[in-house]
Design an enzyme around this catalytic site. Structure first.
Site, PDB file in Angstrom:
ATOM      1  N   PHE A 135       0.720  -1.200   0.152  1.00 27.54           N
ATOM      2  CA  PHE A 135       0.166   0.017  -0.142  1.00 27.54           C
ATOM      3  C   PHE A 135       0.678   1.004   0.013  1.00 27.54           C
ATOM      4  O   PHE A 135       0.428   2.309  -0.188  1.00 27.54           O
ATOM      5  CB  PHE A 135      -0.910   0.119   1.393  1.00 27.54           C
ATOM      6  CG  PHE A 135      -0.129   0.461   2.536  1.00 27.54           C
ATOM      7  CD1 PHE A 135      -0.153   2.160   2.777  1.00 27.54           C
ATOM      8  CD2 PHE A 135       0.283  -0.510   3.560  1.00 27.54           C
ATOM      9  CE1 PHE A 135       0.573   2.315   3.929  1.00 27.54           C
ATOM     10  CE2 PHE A 135       0.893   0.193   4.541  1.00 27.54           C
ATOM     11  CZ  PHE A 135       0.967   1.226   4.865  1.00 27.54           C
ATOM     12  N   CYS A 137       9.712   1.881   3.203  1.00 27.37           N
ATOM     13  CA  CYS A 137      10.408   0.625   3.642  1.00 27.37           C
ATOM     14  C   CYS A 137      11.749   1.075   3.832  1.00 27.37           C
ATOM     15  O   CYS A 137      12.721   0.680   4.437  1.00 27.37           O
ATOM     16  CB  CYS A 137      10.645  -0.232   2.420  1.00 27.37           C
ATOM     17  SG  CYS A 137      11.200   0.227   1.024  1.00 27.37           S
TER      18      CYS A 137
HETATM   19  P1  NAD Z   1       1.340  -6.447   3.015  1.00 29.49           P
HETATM   20  O1  NAD Z   1       2.627  -7.516   2.954  1.00 29.49           O
HETATM   21  O2  NAD Z   1       0.539  -6.354   4.273  1.00 29.49           O
HETATM   22  O3  NAD Z   1       0.848  -6.468   1.724  1.00 29.49           O
HETATM   23  C1  NAD Z   1       1.485  -6.544   0.377  1.00 29.49           C
HETATM   24  C2  NAD Z   1       0.441  -7.370  -0.567  1.00 29.49           C
HETATM   25  O4  NAD Z   1       0.539  -8.553  -0.269  1.00 29.49           O
HETATM   26  C3  NAD Z   1      -0.877  -6.508  -0.743  1.00 29.49           C
HETATM   27  O5  NAD Z   1      -1.037  -6.709  -2.362  1.00 29.49           O
HETATM   28  C4  NAD Z   1      -1.624  -7.849   0.067  1.00 29.49           C
HETATM   29  O6  NAD Z   1      -2.820  -7.882  -0.546  1.00 29.49           O
HETATM   30  C5  NAD Z   1      -0.906  -9.057  -0.160  1.00 29.49           C
HETATM   31  N1  NAD Z   1      -0.974  -9.690   1.196  1.00 29.49           N
HETATM   32  C6  NAD Z   1      -1.088  -9.417   2.464  1.00 29.49           C
HETATM   33  N2  NAD Z   1      -0.996 -10.307   3.470  1.00 29.49           N
HETATM   34  C7  NAD Z   1      -0.835 -11.416   2.576  1.00 29.49           C
HETATM   35  C8  NAD Z   1      -0.808 -12.732   2.959  1.00 29.49           C
HETATM   36  N3  NAD Z   1      -0.940 -13.285   4.348  1.00 29.49           N
HETATM   37  N4  NAD Z   1      -0.816 -13.744   1.986  1.00 29.49           N
HETATM   38  C9  NAD Z   1      -0.856 -13.390   0.752  1.00 29.49           C
HETATM   39  N5  NAD Z   1      -0.701 -12.122   0.396  1.00 29.49           N
HETATM   40  C10 NAD Z   1      -1.100 -10.885   1.289  1.00 29.49           C
HETATM   41  O7  NAD Z   1       2.421  -5.171   3.022  1.00 29.49           O
HETATM   42  P2  NAD Z   1       1.839  -3.823   3.040  1.00 29.49           P
HETATM   43  O8  NAD Z   1       1.531  -3.484   4.630  1.00 29.49           O
HETATM   44  O9  NAD Z   1       0.786  -3.090   2.109  1.00 29.49           O
HETATM   45  O10 NAD Z   1       3.023  -2.811   2.921  1.00 29.49           O
HETATM   46  C11 NAD Z   1       4.016  -2.282   4.213  1.00 29.49           C
HETATM   47  C12 NAD Z   1       5.153  -3.628   4.009  1.00 29.49           C
HETATM   48  O11 NAD Z   1       5.786  -3.492   2.817  1.00 29.49           O
HETATM   49  C13 NAD Z   1       6.307  -3.038   5.233  1.00 29.49           C
HETATM   50  O12 NAD Z   1       6.874  -4.193   5.913  1.00 29.49           O
HETATM   51  C14 NAD Z   1       7.354  -2.433   3.962  1.00 29.49           C
HETATM   52  O13 NAD Z   1       8.460  -2.638   4.811  1.00 29.49           O
HETATM   53  C15 NAD Z   1       7.256  -3.237   2.902  1.00 29.49           C
HETATM   54  N6  NAD Z   1       7.921  -2.707   1.847  1.00 29.49           N
HETATM   55  C16 NAD Z   1       9.083  -2.872   1.540  1.00 29.49           C
HETATM   56  C17 NAD Z   1       9.669  -2.518   0.618  1.00 29.49           C
HETATM   57  C18 NAD Z   1      11.009  -2.854   0.059  1.00 29.49           C
HETATM   58  O14 NAD Z   1      11.356  -2.575  -1.113  1.00 29.49           O
HETATM   59  N7  NAD Z   1      11.717  -3.632   0.664  1.00 29.49           N
HETATM   60  C19 NAD Z   1       9.009  -1.542  -0.286  1.00 29.49           C
HETATM   61  C20 NAD Z   1       7.617  -1.043   0.010  1.00 29.49           C
HETATM   62  C21 NAD Z   1       7.116  -1.581   1.037  1.00 29.49           C
END
Ligand code: NAD
Length: 542
Positions: free
Chosen positions: A194, A326
């Protein structure tokens, strides 16, 4: 056949959040919301449904399972996102598979022209994308523009695709040549978080498509608007139907992506839990997977640093985007005398303006959801319980005109590395301060942390910077640079627990991820070339 999605999970999911009426939006926000709904086919900010984008059409899902997207500053419902059905998902994969047959054979110049046109349209319609991000995600308008711009840089670098795909060729033996071609994988999928609704889809769309793949994007169910506008701009830029498809949803849709045999590669960016699951499940079916995960990024402030630059840099990096980056600096390691800067740090942070993203002078907006606010506040409380010192407490902050927003004010906590608030990724506007006596102590703290996304040091000493750069085990290092995200002529290089996979996002690695090599070895013997004089007789094919 792909495994059926787990219907039961859907029924259990709570999809409705506390919401208020549209009138809770200010007139500015309402005007932008109406503009989004009237100008774009796939998304809405006035309460209508977000569409799937399948086979070049924006289509209403037939699902009975909808997820509400609420403005985090007012809880106004902006749109509803479908949990894409099995049949719709299969249609998207079928459409991408069909489109792959011709897209993989399109000339590299055709694909380059698409990239040029897309970059032009993204610039032209950048404000619409930024408006959608402010409304759905809560960023300030300037920060939302930055979200798009960092993605645009990947689009721009993808315009060099003809050079990037040049292969090698050498005569390996007399009259025998070997050449290598870089060919696309097939249908690929991109699962986004998100926190960067434009940038992350733009890490994958240009790279996958320019290399000749077709792509299925699953944006975050919490803010899909930017991805839908980008999809429409791809269409306007002349992308043939089926080359890009967008589906929506949560775990069932993600699992369907992991399991579908026609999908050859998955790019995931998000949190640890989802990332590990997707990496393992996707690898089980033989897919190539790259997964960027969570982080805990430390900035070291040396006593010889330029204090003004160091303090301003870490304030921007810790509290910008309400800490939901992130690469946010979430830990400041203050070495020696730098610990005396805490009062000045706090005074500067107190001046940050927490407000809705369209409001003039807003420095940071709300966090994404009420659940996220609760989790962040819980982590702040845990510091209190474990003996941490709350130097600045952002809990309970009120923002005039926005009584229902997910507000968390900037928070500063002095803690030790065994506390929960240090060990967990907070993903909110909270800076943890950890004191250290020496640079070696600071390095030991950072290198003991499981994550390896980003780190920074502030110093005026080249020798100190060089030692830090050599000894720190984090993949992206800033020297007097707080958020050292490499531009896309390089590739993302987060490491340790912040990455799963072998090949990184964008840049040269992005090309490698989305291509496979094919070598051809051919023999054309010179002595087989007969005749050294043109024949003028009537050819008879004898
Ligand atoms: P999230 O893991 O909740 O969601 C990411 C995606 O995965 C979404 O499309 C969601 O629908 C899906 N998803 C969520 N839970 C799931 C599950 N249990 N099983 C399968 N799919 C699932 O992440 P978020 O809250 O949207 O984003 C924040 C996180 O992303 C933070 O931990 C941040 O550090 C990380 N992030 C990392 C980077 C990087 O480049 N390292 C960049 C941006 C964000």
């Amino acid at each position: 056949m792909p495994a059926p999605k787990v219907q039961a999970l859907r029924a259990l999911r709570c999809r409705t959040y506390a919401t208020t009426s549209r009138s809770a939006l200010t007139s500015t926000a309402r005007a932008k919301a109406e503009q989004i709904s009237s100008e774009w086919k796939g998304t809405s900010a006035t309460g209508e449904n977000t569409k799937n984008f399948i086979g070049g059409e924006f289509v209403e899902s037939k699902t009975s399972d909808w997820i509400e997207v609420a403005d985090p500053a007012t809880q106004t419902v902006l749109t509803r996102v479908p949990e894409t059905t099995n049949a719709e998902f299969d249609q998207a994969v079928a459409s991408a598979s069909e489109a792959f047959k011709s897209w993989k054979r399109s000339s590299v110049l055709t694909r380059q022209r698409f990239i040029f046109e897309l970059q032009h349209l993204l610039r032209k319609h950048g404000d619409a994308i930024a408006n959608s991000i402010v409304l759905e995600q809560g960023k300030t308008f300037a920060d939302a523009q930055g979200d798009l711009l960092r993605g645009l840089q990947v689009v721009e670098s993808a315009s060099g695709i003809p050079t990037a795909l040049l292969g090698d060729n050498i005569e390996v033996s007399k009259d025998m040549d070997t050449s290598v071609r870089r060919l696309p994988l097939g249908v690929c999928a991109s699962i986004a978080p998100f926190n960067f609704p434009a940038m992350i889809p733009l890490w994958t769309i240009p790279m996958a498509i320019a290399t000749g793949n077709t792509l299925i994007v699953k944006p975050s169910e919490r803010d899909p608007g930017a991805a839908m506008i980008i999809a429409e701009l791809c269409q306007r830029a002349g992308l043939p139907e089926g080359v890009l498809n967008v589906v929506h949803g949560t775990v069932p849709t993600v699992n369907a992506i992991c399991d579908h045999p026609a999908i050859k590669g998955i790019s995931f960016v998000g949190g640890d839990r989802a990332g590990k699951h997707i990496y393992e499940r996707g690898r089980k079916t033989g897919k190539r997977v790259q997964a960027n995960l969570g982080a805990k990024n430390h900035a070291v402030l040396m006593p010889d640093a330029n204090k003004n630059n160091a303090l301003n840099s870490i304030i921007g990096a810790a509290f910008g985007a309400a800490g939901q980056r992130c690469m946010a600096i979430s830990v400041a390691v203050l070495v020696g005398n730098a610990q005396t800067w805490i009062p000045e740090l706090v005074e500067r942070v107190k001046k940050l303006n927490v407000n809705q993203g369209f409001e003039k002078g807003a420095d940071l907006g709300p966090v994404i959801s009420a659940a996220s606010k609760k989790r962040i506040e819980g982590l702040i409380a845990s510091a209190e319980e474990q003996g941490g010192r709350i130097i600045l407490d952002g809990r309970g902050i009120q923002v005039p005109g926005y009584p229902n927003g997910n507000w968390v004010g900037p928070t500063i906590i002095e803690a030790t590395t065994d506390m929960k608030c240090y060990r967990e990724e907070i993903f909110g506007p909270v800076l943890i301060i950890v004191p250290a006596d020496t640079l070696d102590d600071a390095l030991a703290i950072i290198n003991s942390n499981p994550y390896g996304n980003g780190t920074a040091i502030f110093t005026q000493s080249g020798a100190t910077a060089r030692k830090f750069e050599n000894e720190v085990e984090v993949g992206q290092v800033g020297i007097n640079v707080p958020i050292p995200v490499p531009l896309p002529m390089f590739s993302w290089s987060g490491n340790k627990a912040s990455f799963l996979g072998d090949v990184a996002f964008y840049g040269r690695s992005g090309i490698d991820f989305y291509t496979q090599n094919k070598t051809t070895t051919s023999l054309w013997k010179a002595e087989d070339a007969i005749g050294n004089k043109a024949s003028v007789d009537m050819p008879t094919h004898h």
